[in-house]
Design a protein around this motif. Structure first.
Motif, short mmCIF file in Angstrom:
data_model
loop_
_atom_site.label_atom_id
_atom_site.label_comp_id
_atom_site.label_asym_id
_atom_site.label_seq_id
_atom_site.Cartn_x
_atom_site.Cartn_y
_atom_site.Cartn_z
N HIS A 90 -25.06 117.10 130.17
CA HIS A 90 -25.39 116.44 131.44
C HIS A 90 -24.11 116.02 132.13
O HIS A 90 -23.03 116.00 131.53
CB HIS A 90 -26.28 115.21 131.20
N LYS A 91 -24.22 115.69 133.41
CA LYS A 91 -23.07 115.09 134.10
C LYS A 91 -23.54 113.84 134.80
O LYS A 91 -24.63 113.81 135.40
CB LYS A 91 -22.39 116.08 135.06
N HIS A 92 -22.72 112.79 134.70
CA HIS A 92 -23.08 111.54 135.36
C HIS A 92 -22.71 111.66 136.83
O HIS A 92 -21.75 112.33 137.19
CB HIS A 92 -22.32 110.37 134.72
N LYS A 93 -23.49 110.96 137.66
CA LYS A 93 -23.19 111.00 139.09
C LYS A 93 -21.99 110.11 139.40
O LYS A 93 -21.42 110.19 140.47
CB LYS A 93 -24.42 110.56 139.88
N THR A 94 -21.66 109.22 138.46
CA THR A 94 -20.50 108.34 138.66
C THR A 94 -19.67 108.31 137.37
O THR A 94 -19.89 109.10 136.47
CB THR A 94 -20.95 106.92 139.05
N TRP A 95 -18.73 107.36 137.27
CA TRP A 95 -17.85 107.32 136.12
C TRP A 95 -18.47 106.57 134.95
O TRP A 95 -19.43 105.81 135.10
CB TRP A 95 -16.51 106.65 136.50
N SER A 96 -17.89 106.75 133.77
CA SER A 96 -18.27 105.94 132.61
C SER A 96 -17.08 105.86 131.65
O SER A 96 -16.21 106.73 131.66
CB SER A 96 -19.50 106.53 131.90
N ALA A 97 -17.04 104.80 130.87
CA ALA A 97 -16.01 104.66 129.83
C ALA A 97 -16.74 104.35 128.54
O ALA A 97 -17.72 103.60 128.52
CB ALA A 97 -15.04 103.54 130.20
N THR A 98 -16.26 104.94 127.44
CA THR A 98 -17.00 104.89 126.16
C THR A 98 -16.06 104.61 125.00
O THR A 98 -14.93 105.10 124.97
CB THR A 98 -17.66 106.27 125.92
N GLY A 99 -16.54 103.83 124.05
CA GLY A 99 -15.81 103.62 122.80
C GLY A 99 -16.72 103.87 121.62
O GLY A 99 -17.94 103.74 121.75
N ILE A 100 -16.15 104.22 120.48
CA ILE A 100 -16.97 104.42 119.28
C ILE A 100 -17.10 103.07 118.58
O ILE A 100 -16.10 102.52 118.10
CB ILE A 100 -16.34 105.47 118.33
N PHE A 101 -18.31 102.57 118.54
CA PHE A 101 -18.56 101.25 117.97
C PHE A 101 -18.69 101.32 116.45
O PHE A 101 -18.30 100.42 115.74
CB PHE A 101 -19.86 100.70 118.59
N HIS A 102 -19.24 102.45 115.98
CA HIS A 102 -19.43 102.59 114.52
C HIS A 102 -19.45 104.07 114.14
O HIS A 102 -20.11 104.86 114.80
CB HIS A 102 -20.74 101.91 114.10
N ASN A 103 -18.73 104.40 113.07
CA ASN A 103 -18.75 105.76 112.49
C ASN A 103 -18.05 106.78 113.41
O ASN A 103 -17.01 106.48 113.99
CB ASN A 103 -20.18 106.16 112.14
N PHE A 104 -18.63 107.97 113.58
CA PHE A 104 -17.98 109.05 114.31
C PHE A 104 -18.92 109.66 115.34
O PHE A 104 -20.13 109.71 115.13
CB PHE A 104 -17.59 110.20 113.35
N LEU A 105 -18.35 110.16 116.44
CA LEU A 105 -19.13 110.94 117.41
C LEU A 105 -18.26 112.06 117.96
O LEU A 105 -17.02 111.90 118.04
CB LEU A 105 -19.59 110.05 118.57
N ASN A 106 -18.88 113.15 118.32
CA ASN A 106 -18.18 114.23 119.02
C ASN A 106 -18.56 114.19 120.50
O ASN A 106 -19.74 114.04 120.83
CB ASN A 106 -18.57 115.60 118.47
N ILE A 107 -17.57 114.34 121.35
CA ILE A 107 -17.84 114.45 122.79
C ILE A 107 -17.46 115.88 123.16
O ILE A 107 -16.30 116.29 123.01
CB ILE A 107 -17.04 113.43 123.62
N ASN A 108 -18.47 116.64 123.58
CA ASN A 108 -18.25 118.04 123.94
C ASN A 108 -18.27 118.19 125.46
O ASN A 108 -19.15 117.63 126.10
CB ASN A 108 -19.36 118.91 123.34
N THR A 109 -17.31 118.94 125.99
CA THR A 109 -17.33 119.17 127.44
C THR A 109 -17.64 120.65 127.71
O THR A 109 -17.38 121.51 126.86
CB THR A 109 -16.00 118.79 128.11
N TYR A 110 -18.22 120.93 128.87
CA TYR A 110 -18.72 122.27 129.20
C TYR A 110 -18.26 122.72 130.57
O TYR A 110 -18.05 121.90 131.47
CB TYR A 110 -20.27 122.28 129.20
N GLU A 111 -18.17 124.04 130.68
CA GLU A 111 -17.92 124.65 131.99
C GLU A 111 -19.22 125.31 132.43
O GLU A 111 -19.89 125.98 131.64
CB GLU A 111 -16.82 125.70 131.85
N LEU A 112 -19.60 125.10 133.70
CA LEU A 112 -20.81 125.72 134.23
C LEU A 112 -20.48 127.14 134.68
O LEU A 112 -19.60 127.34 135.53
CB LEU A 112 -21.33 124.89 135.41
N LEU A 113 -21.15 128.15 134.12
CA LEU A 113 -20.88 129.54 134.51
C LEU A 113 -21.68 129.87 135.77
O LEU A 113 -22.42 129.05 136.29
CB LEU A 113 -21.23 130.46 133.35
N ASP A 114 -21.52 131.11 136.23
CA ASP A 114 -22.11 131.52 137.51
C ASP A 114 -23.61 131.23 137.58
O ASP A 114 -24.13 130.77 138.57
CB ASP A 114 -21.84 133.01 137.77
N ASN A 115 -24.29 131.49 136.45
CA ASN A 115 -25.72 131.23 136.41
C ASN A 115 -25.92 129.78 135.93
O ASN A 115 -25.42 129.41 134.88
CB ASN A 115 -26.35 132.21 135.41
#
Ligand code: FE2
Length: 246
Positions: A90-115
């Motif tokens: 997803h993409k947010h319509k505005t900004w956000s800031a995030t921290g890991i409060f507990h354990n681990f998380l992966n943040i994956n980013t994506y490129e939107l292709l032609d379709n």
């Protein structure tokens, strides 16, 4: 202590610096705050307070935001992630800031292709507890918990619509239908217990006892285990009374 955190956020958002500078400052604020045991315990306390205040009999507790600023339209939230859970890109319509409060998380980013139905994963940021980052508007991403344990993240969201958070983002293709609210309270209690168990002071002890009082049996046993680190006699007494009531 949380008021100081909220005041710093307000100060940053009103400092007239470019957005990117403000986001970098918010990232540092989250990172530095998460390093403080007292900050983490205060967040946990606030989560427990919100459970105590929850009076809606028809709706399950939904981990409401810890704080919302009416004028600046930002909220502070903690999200509790089940093991191996991944939300849809997803993409947010505005900004956000995030921290890991507990354990681990992966943040994956994506490129939107032609379709518009095709996304290409660009990169994965593997983040561990107390690390922080930010997302600029338009960055397509998702978050995943790559571990078999609970994880939690703390967010500062710039909200357009606080009453309907799903509308603050564009989803590819749609918000995942997995019901994140199922078992949410147990997940939150369990995470709060783990956060408090890592800290050895009187506030953490009080939180562990508070969680013990309000939890179902399985979590009570976890709380008793955590009590052993502090006061074995008290832990044994709790265990004995639990046994009597089973
Ligand atoms: Fe997001």
């Amino acid at each position: 202590m949380l008021n100081t955190f909220y005041n710093f956020i307000e100060k940053i958002l009103l400092n007239h610096e470019p957005l990117i500078t403000q986001l970098q400052e918010l990232r540092e604020l989250i990172k530095n705050s998460l390093m403080l045991e007292e900050f983490r315990l205060k967040c946990v306390e606030q989560v427990l307070d919100s459970m105590d205040r929850w009076t809606d009999q028809d709706t399950a507790w939904n981990a409401p935001h810890l704080f919302y600023h009416e004028q600046l339209k930002y909220s502070v939230r903690i999200i509790f992630w089940p093991p191996f859970h991944e939300n849809n890109p997803h993409k947010h319509k505005t900004w956000s800031a995030t921290g890991i409060f507990h354990n681990f998380l992966n943040i994956n980013t994506y490129e939107l292709l032609d379709n518009p139905t095709r996304l290409k994963r660009e990169k994965t940021i593997a983040a561990s507890a107390f690390e922080a980052g930010y997302l600029i508007p338009g960055c397509i991403h998702n978050i995943s918990n790559p571990t078999h344990e609970l994880s939690a993240s703390i967010h500062i969201f710039n909200n357009i619509d606080i009453s309907n958070p799903e509308d603050n983002a564009v989803w590819f293709p749609a918000p995942r239908k997995f019901n994140l609210s199922s078992g949410l309270m147990e997940r939150a209690l369990s995470t709060c217990l783990m956060v408090a168990s890592d800290i050895k002071n009187i506030n953490a002890w009080n939180i562990i006892n508070r969680i013990y009082e309000k939890s179902p049996v399985a979590l009570k046993l976890m709380a008793i285990q955590a009590m052993y680190k502090f006061d074995r006699l008290h832990a044994r007494k709790c265990f004995a009374s639990l046994e009597v009531n089973l």
